[in-house]
Design an enzyme around this catalytic site. Sequence first.
Site, PDB file in Angstrom:
ATOM      1  N   THR A 158       5.075  58.247   5.840  1.00 15.35           N
ATOM      2  CA  THR A 158       4.691  56.868   6.167  1.00 15.35           C
ATOM      3  C   THR A 158       4.136  56.225   4.900  1.00 15.35           C
ATOM      4  OG1 THR A 158       2.612  57.738   7.089  1.00 15.35           O
ATOM      5  CG2 THR A 158       4.383  57.209   8.642  1.00 15.35           C
ATOM      6  N   LYS A 184       3.360  65.744   6.310  1.00 14.74           N
ATOM      7  CA  LYS A 184       3.104  64.362   5.941  1.00 14.74           C
ATOM      8  C   LYS A 184       1.668  64.037   6.323  1.00 14.74           C
ATOM      9  CE  LYS A 184       2.873  61.022   8.085  1.00 14.74           C
ATOM     10  NZ  LYS A 184       1.734  60.200   8.644  1.00 14.74           N
ATOM     11  N   THR A 195      -4.808  63.074  10.946  1.00 14.90           N
ATOM     12  CA  THR A 195      -3.537  62.360  11.023  1.00 14.90           C
ATOM     13  C   THR A 195      -2.510  62.989  10.126  1.00 14.90           C
ATOM     14  OG1 THR A 195      -2.839  60.173  11.434  1.00 14.90           O
ATOM     15  CG2 THR A 195      -3.423  60.517   9.328  1.00 14.90           C
TER      16      THR A 195
END
EC number: 2.3.1.35
Length: 408
Positions: A158, A184, A195
């Site tokens: 992202t 990621k 996250t």
Amino acid sequence: MGYENFNIIDGGSIITPKGFSAGGVHCGLKKTERHDIGAIVCEVAATAAAVYTTSVFQAAPLKVTRESLVDGKLKAVVVNSGNANACTGQQGEADAYAMRAAMAKQLGLAEQDVAVASTGVIGELLKMDCVNAGIASLPLRLSSEACGAEDFTQAILTTDLVKKEACVSVLVDGKEVIIAGAAKGSGMIHPNMATMLAFMTTDVNIDQDALQQLMRQATDLTFNMITVDGDTSTNDMLITMASGLAGNEKLNSSHPDWSAFSEAFTYVCQKLAMAIARDGEGATRLVEVIVHGAVTDNSARAIAKTIVGSSLVKTAIFGADANWGRIIAAVGRAGEPVNPEQVDIQLGDITVLKGSRPVVFDEEEALVYLKGDTVRIFVDLHGGDGKATAWGCDLTYDYVRINAAYRT
């Protein structure tokens, strides 16, 4: 490069272990032309396990993946970036199941054989026409060559600036076993499965319960010891798939090679976790906090995470300011037992506090050190045998810029 019990495979990737292929494509979920949907596929039913975010708001793909893993087996995982499919209600849940069904149909698998993961913006419905088109094109992009792994690692990013990969080999029963990972994560990173998405592949033959337990232990020492901004995501998960094609006898915690395998597995997790911390949004430095002398390891972990997560410590690192007062303040508010009269602090090799008393040090030397790529903070509490290491990054102007415009 060799370690005591394992070797690092330069250029290795998630498709290096026997039995795996991967791929990725751009389907239109991202505004840029970067890949945004990918898959990892195993040619056999892989022994599989996972750990998930601790957030009470868990995205739809996590529910689907939990169901797929009921029998401890997987043959594929499909992942999209650009949209988290989180807080999207019944439609989001239906879309996650539809992703699983579409991937299973394309590969000729049972739906239960497929896991689903998503990452990106929270609260927006998936563009399922894009997702379905991407899934339909994935089988032709799957490869056991380097290009497949490259396409997959790009598809899961992202705000990440770089891909995160690690790969090692270790001997089990005299057989070469490969362990690899891709991850990621850049923002909304905080301990307790923050996250991030991480995917590990290995060709070891392993007991599923032993794999699950090892994942939890390794996660506590690695992924749960990183922080970028103190926010825990709705979508985080770590999935491991083991093809069993290395040819070893089934591995479990009583196997004589368990220690070597566990060390190698944890190393891969650590390298991925450190890469996430280093690539924190807007970051210019990796920060490593090493705590010794705590009353327990858990106490040391809490203190290390409090230091590395402190906004004041992080901004001091960004400004190359040897402000040890911010470090001692973080130690004091961690809620752990500490003797306030016997704390030592070092910045790299530079001692700034001894026995909780200031030490005269060369400010210019400290400035040069703090401007380096990696800053290590050593804290010795002289209160026990507990120790821990945590990783994070500095806090910069760019972090605000990136997150102020995340949806736009």
